[in-house]
Design a protein around this motif. Structure first.
Motif, mmCIF file in Angstrom:
data_model
loop_
_atom_site.group_PDB
_atom_site.id
_atom_site.type_symbol
_atom_site.label_atom_id
_atom_site.label_comp_id
_atom_site.label_asym_id
_atom_site.label_seq_id
_atom_site.Cartn_x
_atom_site.Cartn_y
_atom_site.Cartn_z
ATOM 1 N N LYS A 158 38.626 2.310 3.919
ATOM 2 C CA LYS A 158 39.061 1.842 5.235
ATOM 3 C C LYS A 158 40.099 2.777 5.839
ATOM 4 C CE LYS A 158 40.556 -2.364 7.596
ATOM 5 N NZ LYS A 158 40.962 -3.786 7.421
ATOM 6 N N GLU A 159 41.047 3.229 5.018
ATOM 7 C CA GLU A 159 42.116 4.107 5.508
ATOM 8 C C GLU A 159 41.551 5.453 5.963
ATOM 9 O OE1 GLU A 159 44.775 4.323 2.226
ATOM 10 O OE2 GLU A 159 45.769 2.405 2.684
ATOM 11 N N MET A 168 36.006 15.543 8.029
ATOM 12 C CA MET A 168 35.278 14.350 7.612
ATOM 13 C C MET A 168 35.515 14.119 6.129
ATOM 14 S SD MET A 168 31.217 13.510 7.991
ATOM 15 C CE MET A 168 31.333 13.598 9.778
ATOM 16 N N SER A 169 35.885 12.899 5.780
ATOM 17 C CA SER A 169 36.182 12.568 4.388
ATOM 18 C C SER A 169 34.913 12.555 3.556
ATOM 19 C CB SER A 169 36.843 11.195 4.317
ATOM 20 O OG SER A 169 38.047 11.183 5.050
ATOM 21 N N THR A 170 35.073 12.854 2.264
ATOM 22 C CA THR A 170 33.947 12.847 1.333
ATOM 23 C C THR A 170 34.180 11.793 0.263
ATOM 24 O OG1 THR A 170 34.923 14.432 -0.203
ATOM 25 C CG2 THR A 170 33.699 15.327 1.698
ATOM 26 N N GLU A 224 38.867 -3.249 -5.055
ATOM 27 C CA GLU A 224 39.761 -3.476 -3.916
ATOM 28 C C GLU A 224 40.472 -2.190 -3.518
ATOM 29 O OE1 GLU A 224 42.416 -6.627 -4.878
ATOM 30 O OE2 GLU A 224 40.813 -8.139 -5.016
ATOM 31 N N LYS A 225 40.906 -1.399 -4.523
ATOM 32 C CA LYS A 225 41.598 -0.141 -4.239
ATOM 33 C C LYS A 225 40.662 0.846 -3.525
ATOM 34 C CE LYS A 225 44.457 1.294 -7.346
ATOM 35 N NZ LYS A 225 45.048 1.891 -8.582
ATOM 36 N N GLU A 237 32.554 7.299 6.043
ATOM 37 C CA GLU A 237 31.188 6.862 6.326
ATOM 38 C C GLU A 237 30.262 7.478 5.277
ATOM 39 O OE1 GLU A 237 29.957 4.807 8.503
ATOM 40 O OE2 GLU A 237 31.770 4.409 9.675
ATOM 41 N N PRO A 238 29.621 6.645 4.438
ATOM 42 C CA PRO A 238 28.716 7.198 3.417
ATOM 43 C C PRO A 238 27.542 7.935 4.051
ATOM 44 C CG PRO A 238 29.215 4.879 2.993
ATOM 45 C CD PRO A 238 29.723 5.183 4.366
ATOM 46 N N ASN A 239 27.058 8.946 3.356
ATOM 47 C CA ASN A 239 25.881 9.682 3.787
ATOM 48 C C ASN A 239 24.648 8.815 3.556
ATOM 49 O OD1 ASN A 239 23.545 11.387 3.735
ATOM 50 N ND2 ASN A 239 24.910 13.159 3.571
#
Length: 340
Positions: free
Chosen positions: A41-42, A1-3, A34-35, A46-48
């Motif tokens: 998106k990539e 899961m991304s952070t 934008e970056k 999902e924010p905590n």
């Protein structure tokens, strides 16, 4: 899961900058924004939500406090409220005051202190003084007279609905109509009682026949028996809610009393169970699901506009005629229906 740090590293910015974008708080150049959004998106980041809530002092959570979730009225109400909550990014927390061993006030305080953003009150078991102490919490109150500042109150036209029910029984040929009223600390019960009395007092030769109930099936059955013991010639019963009316049908069936041929029965609320009783139950239908939707809509609006003034909304009811009052009678002899 991304952070959030993964997002920051790939976007070439600090975690604090990513946080500003996520919370829409503080300046970030359009180029960096934008970056960051592209990387989010990539990575399908999902924010905590809990952490975001603590930072913003919000939880994206609404509370719905009801009297008794076993009453089919309240699940229908909750469904409407949950739909609107979900569509607006909120979760719905359900609280049930019945069976709390008279500690309802402490229970309400506990709920309101657990980082909820707003509350819908659909219970008469709560002391309004406690609610007034929580006036800083955005609040919608259902079917309860109150003087809470900045609250939105949503009601239905209980008085008029009860008048319609009583008049309908008169039109159906009933001449001795009894009313089973609910607990009188409940403003809905009081208004329905007054609506019944208004019609009876204005009907030539009619006398109010009253007995107390408790808004439950068993309470309705017991009240029906009490009525028949005292007034064996009644030919119509208007129950203060559908659960009591279902209890009346149950008791009349046990006593071999025909509905509506001997006694016509009308309820109030419009819960789903009225469609599956035998006979199907005539009722004054209130827009339960719509009330839940509207309560959530008004609550979310007040969360976003905390200084909005006090507001009261009254919804309309309608008579839904079914088998329990369908046969029009005239001059038939009454029987004695006493439980032996």
């Amino acid at each position: 899961m991304s952070t959030i740090r993964d997002v920051a590293r790939l976007a070439g910015v600090s975690a604090a900058t990513v946080s500003r974008v996520l919370n829409d708080k503080g300046y970030v150049s359009e180029e960096k924004k934008e970056k960051i959004e592209k990387v989010i998106k990539e990575l399908k980041y999902e924010p905590n939500q809990v952490a975001r809530g603590l930072a913003k002092k919000t939880s994206k959570t609404l509370a719905l406090i009801v009297t008794d979730i076993a009453n089919p009225f309240f699940p229908e109400l909750a469904k409407g409220a949950e739909k609107i909550a979900y569509l607006n990014g909120y979760s719905l927390l359900l609280g049930n005051t019945k069976g709390m061993d008279h500690q309802d006030d402490d229970y309400v305080k506990l709920l309101m202190n657990k980082y909820i953003d707003g509350v819908i009150i659909a219970s008469h078991d709560i002391d309004t003084k406690i609610l007034k102490e929580q006036e800083n919490t955005p609040m919608v109150v259902l079917e309860m007279d109150n003087d809470i500042e900045n609250a939105c109150t949503i009601k239905v036209d209980n008085y008029y609905g009860a008048m319609v029910a009583t008049r309908h029984l008169l039109t159906a040929g009933c001449r001795k109509i009894a009313h089973i009223y609910g607990p009188q600390y409940d403003s809905t019960a009081k208004e329905r009682l007054e609506g019944y009395k208004a019609v009876i007092s204005g009907t030539l030769g009619a006398t109010a026949i009253l007995t107390a109930g408790d808004f439950t099936i068993n309470g309705g059955a017991e009240a029906a028996q009490n009525l028949l013991n005292k007034y064996p010639d009644i030919d119509g019963i208007f129950a203060g809610n559908d659960l009591m009316a279902i209890g009346v049908l149950k008791k009349l069936n046990q006593l071999k009393v025909k509905v509506p041929e001997d006694i016509a029965v009308c309820g109030f609320d419009g819960i789903f169970l009225t469609q599956v009783t035998n006979p199907e139950l005539t009722t004054i239908e209130q827009p339960i699901y719509k009330m839940g939707e509207l309560a959530a809509e008004k609550l979310i609006f007040r969360i976003n506009h905390p200084s909005y003034k006090k507001e009261t909304i009254e919804l309309k009811t309608k008579l839904n005629i079914r088998e329990s009052t369908l046969i029009i009678r005239s001059g038939n002899k009454r029987k004695h229906f006493v439980d032996k």
